[in-house]
Write a protein that holds these residues in place. Structure first.
Motif, mmCIF file in Angstrom:
data_model
loop_
_atom_site.group_PDB
_atom_site.id
_atom_site.type_symbol
_atom_site.label_atom_id
_atom_site.label_comp_id
_atom_site.label_asym_id
_atom_site.label_seq_id
_atom_site.Cartn_x
_atom_site.Cartn_y
_atom_site.Cartn_z
ATOM 1 N N ALA A 1 42.122 41.513 40.028
ATOM 2 C CA ALA A 1 41.936 42.747 40.790
ATOM 3 C C ALA A 1 41.168 43.727 39.916
ATOM 4 C CB ALA A 1 43.285 43.328 41.191
ATOM 5 N N ARG A 2 40.213 44.435 40.528
ATOM 6 C CA ARG A 2 39.421 45.422 39.794
ATOM 7 C C ARG A 2 39.156 46.611 40.704
ATOM 8 N NH1 ARG A 2 33.931 45.313 41.360
ATOM 9 N NH2 ARG A 2 33.459 43.516 42.647
ATOM 10 N N ASN A 3 38.801 47.724 40.127
ATOM 11 C CA ASN A 3 38.512 48.940 40.900
ATOM 12 C C ASN A 3 39.631 49.284 41.873
ATOM 13 O OD1 ASN A 3 36.020 49.148 39.641
ATOM 14 N ND2 ASN A 3 34.964 48.032 41.252
ATOM 15 N N VAL A 4 40.879 49.011 41.475
ATOM 16 C CA VAL A 4 41.990 49.243 42.395
ATOM 17 C C VAL A 4 42.253 50.726 42.626
ATOM 18 C CG1 VAL A 4 43.094 47.026 42.008
ATOM 19 C CG2 VAL A 4 43.687 48.959 40.546
ATOM 20 N N ALA A 5 41.713 51.585 41.780
ATOM 21 C CA ALA A 5 41.882 53.024 41.996
ATOM 22 C C ALA A 5 41.154 53.483 43.257
ATOM 23 C CB ALA A 5 41.357 53.791 40.789
ATOM 24 N N PHE A 6 40.200 52.694 43.726
ATOM 25 C CA PHE A 6 39.395 53.068 44.887
ATOM 26 C C PHE A 6 39.913 52.494 46.201
ATOM 27 C CE2 PHE A 6 36.489 53.162 41.233
ATOM 28 C CZ PHE A 6 36.158 54.509 41.271
ATOM 29 N N VAL A 7 40.983 51.701 46.152
ATOM 30 C CA VAL A 7 41.535 51.154 47.383
ATOM 31 C C VAL A 7 42.856 51.850 47.697
ATOM 32 C CG1 VAL A 7 40.416 48.902 47.160
ATOM 33 C CG2 VAL A 7 42.681 49.236 46.193
ATOM 34 N N SER A 8 43.198 51.883 48.968
ATOM 35 C CA SER A 8 44.425 52.575 49.384
ATOM 36 C C SER A 8 45.668 51.846 48.866
ATOM 37 C CB SER A 8 44.463 52.650 50.908
ATOM 38 O OG SER A 8 44.484 51.348 51.446
ATOM 39 N N ALA A 9 46.758 52.567 48.784
ATOM 40 C CA ALA A 9 48.028 52.008 48.315
ATOM 41 C C ALA A 9 48.687 51.220 49.434
ATOM 42 C CB ALA A 9 48.934 53.118 47.815
ATOM 43 N N SER A 10 48.221 50.005 49.623
ATOM 44 C CA SER A 10 48.738 49.128 50.667
ATOM 45 C C SER A 10 48.340 47.695 50.331
ATOM 46 C CB SER A 10 48.163 49.534 52.028
ATOM 47 O OG SER A 10 46.761 49.376 52.034
ATOM 48 N N PRO A 11 48.847 46.730 51.066
ATOM 49 C CA PRO A 11 48.430 45.340 50.817
ATOM 50 C C PRO A 11 46.948 45.128 51.177
ATOM 51 C CG PRO A 11 50.474 45.411 52.069
ATOM 52 C CD PRO A 11 49.929 46.806 52.040
ATOM 53 N N HIS A 12 46.271 44.329 50.382
ATOM 54 C CA HIS A 12 44.856 44.013 50.609
ATOM 55 C C HIS A 12 44.675 42.503 50.570
ATOM 56 C CE1 HIS A 12 43.746 48.229 50.200
ATOM 57 N NE2 HIS A 12 44.670 48.270 49.250
ATOM 58 N N THR A 13 43.746 42.020 51.379
ATOM 59 C CA THR A 13 43.494 40.582 51.455
ATOM 60 C C THR A 13 41.998 40.315 51.396
ATOM 61 O OG1 THR A 13 45.437 40.327 52.859
ATOM 62 C CG2 THR A 13 43.903 38.498 52.818
ATOM 63 N N ALA A 14 41.658 39.258 50.672
ATOM 64 C CA ALA A 14 40.270 38.793 50.606
ATOM 65 C C ALA A 14 40.281 37.271 50.709
ATOM 66 C CB ALA A 14 39.611 39.225 49.299
ATOM 67 N N THR A 15 39.169 36.704 51.152
ATOM 68 C CA THR A 15 39.040 35.252 51.182
ATOM 69 C C THR A 15 37.837 34.842 50.343
ATOM 70 O OG1 THR A 15 37.770 35.374 53.234
ATOM 71 C CG2 THR A 15 40.126 34.934 53.434
ATOM 72 N N VAL A 16 37.970 33.686 49.709
ATOM 73 C CA VAL A 16 36.900 33.119 48.892
ATOM 74 C C VAL A 16 36.643 31.712 49.407
ATOM 75 C CG1 VAL A 16 36.191 32.439 46.568
ATOM 76 C CG2 VAL A 16 37.582 34.505 46.900
ATOM 77 N N LEU A 17 35.387 31.418 49.741
ATOM 78 C CA LEU A 17 35.009 30.130 50.313
ATOM 79 C C LEU A 17 34.446 29.225 49.224
ATOM 80 C CD1 LEU A 17 34.762 28.684 53.111
ATOM 81 C CD2 LEU A 17 32.400 29.495 53.147
ATOM 82 N N LEU A 18 35.013 28.018 49.106
ATOM 83 C CA LEU A 18 34.509 27.001 48.180
ATOM 84 C C LEU A 18 33.808 25.942 49.022
ATOM 85 C CD1 LEU A 18 37.699 26.505 45.956
ATOM 86 C CD2 LEU A 18 35.901 28.231 45.751
ATOM 87 N N THR A 19 32.499 25.774 48.811
ATOM 88 C CA THR A 19 31.704 24.861 49.631
ATOM 89 C C THR A 19 31.277 23.656 48.798
ATOM 90 O OG1 THR A 19 30.868 26.762 50.851
ATOM 91 C CG2 THR A 19 29.696 24.678 51.131
ATOM 92 N N PRO A 20 31.780 22.452 49.124
ATOM 93 C CA PRO A 20 31.408 21.254 48.377
ATOM 94 C C PRO A 20 29.943 20.887 48.591
ATOM 95 C CG PRO A 20 33.226 20.792 49.893
ATOM 96 C CD PRO A 20 32.746 22.173 50.165
#
Length: 134
Positions: free
Chosen positions: A95-114
């Motif tokens: 996690a980085r730059n967390v000071a700029f996100v709201s105080a709540s749960p956050h979700t991201a997805t990362v795609l791995l393409t063979p």
């Protein structure tokens, strides 16, 4: 007639053997990530292992994180871009730059393409800036 039957039998056996041997080349490994859901604790980092289904070397591309809810970029994935699995490759999520996100749960997805055209793998990463995070 006996020679003709023997010839047909041999042709059938050779054809079956050829078909069986040709399908071996079609069985390509898949990309496997463990776990596919990564929770970042309060310290803000965690790892996932990536390998091929049969343990062989496999080329794949790591996509940039896609953020849910219009979040600013808060996740770093290492390594980035085109990668090759050895026995097992480790992906590091930070996690980085967390000071700029709201105080709540956050979700991201990362795609791995063979690189072999098999199905992509999605890793979901979550981080809660408002509390324990894990």
């Amino acid at each position: 007639m006996d020679a003709a039957q023997k010839l047909l039998k041999n042709i059938a056996i050779l054809t079956a053997a050829a078909l069986l041997l040709s399908t071996v080349g079609l069985a390509q490994p898949t990309l496997v990530a463990t776990p596919t859901t990564v929770v970042l604790p309060a310290t803000g980092s965690n790892d996932a292992a990536v390998t091929s289904s049969d343990g062989t070397t496999m080329n794949y591309t790591i996509g940039a994180p896609s953020y849910n809810g219009g979040d600013p970029a808060w996740l770093t994935v290492t390594p980035t871009g085109a990668t090759t699995t050895a026995a097992t490759t480790s992906l590091h999520f930070q996690a980085r730059n967390v000071a700029f996100v709201s105080a709540s749960p956050h979700t991201a997805t990362v795609l791995l393409t063979p690189g072999n055209g098999r199905a992509a793998v999605v890793i979901t990463v979550s981080y809660d800036t408002g509390g324990g995070g894990g």
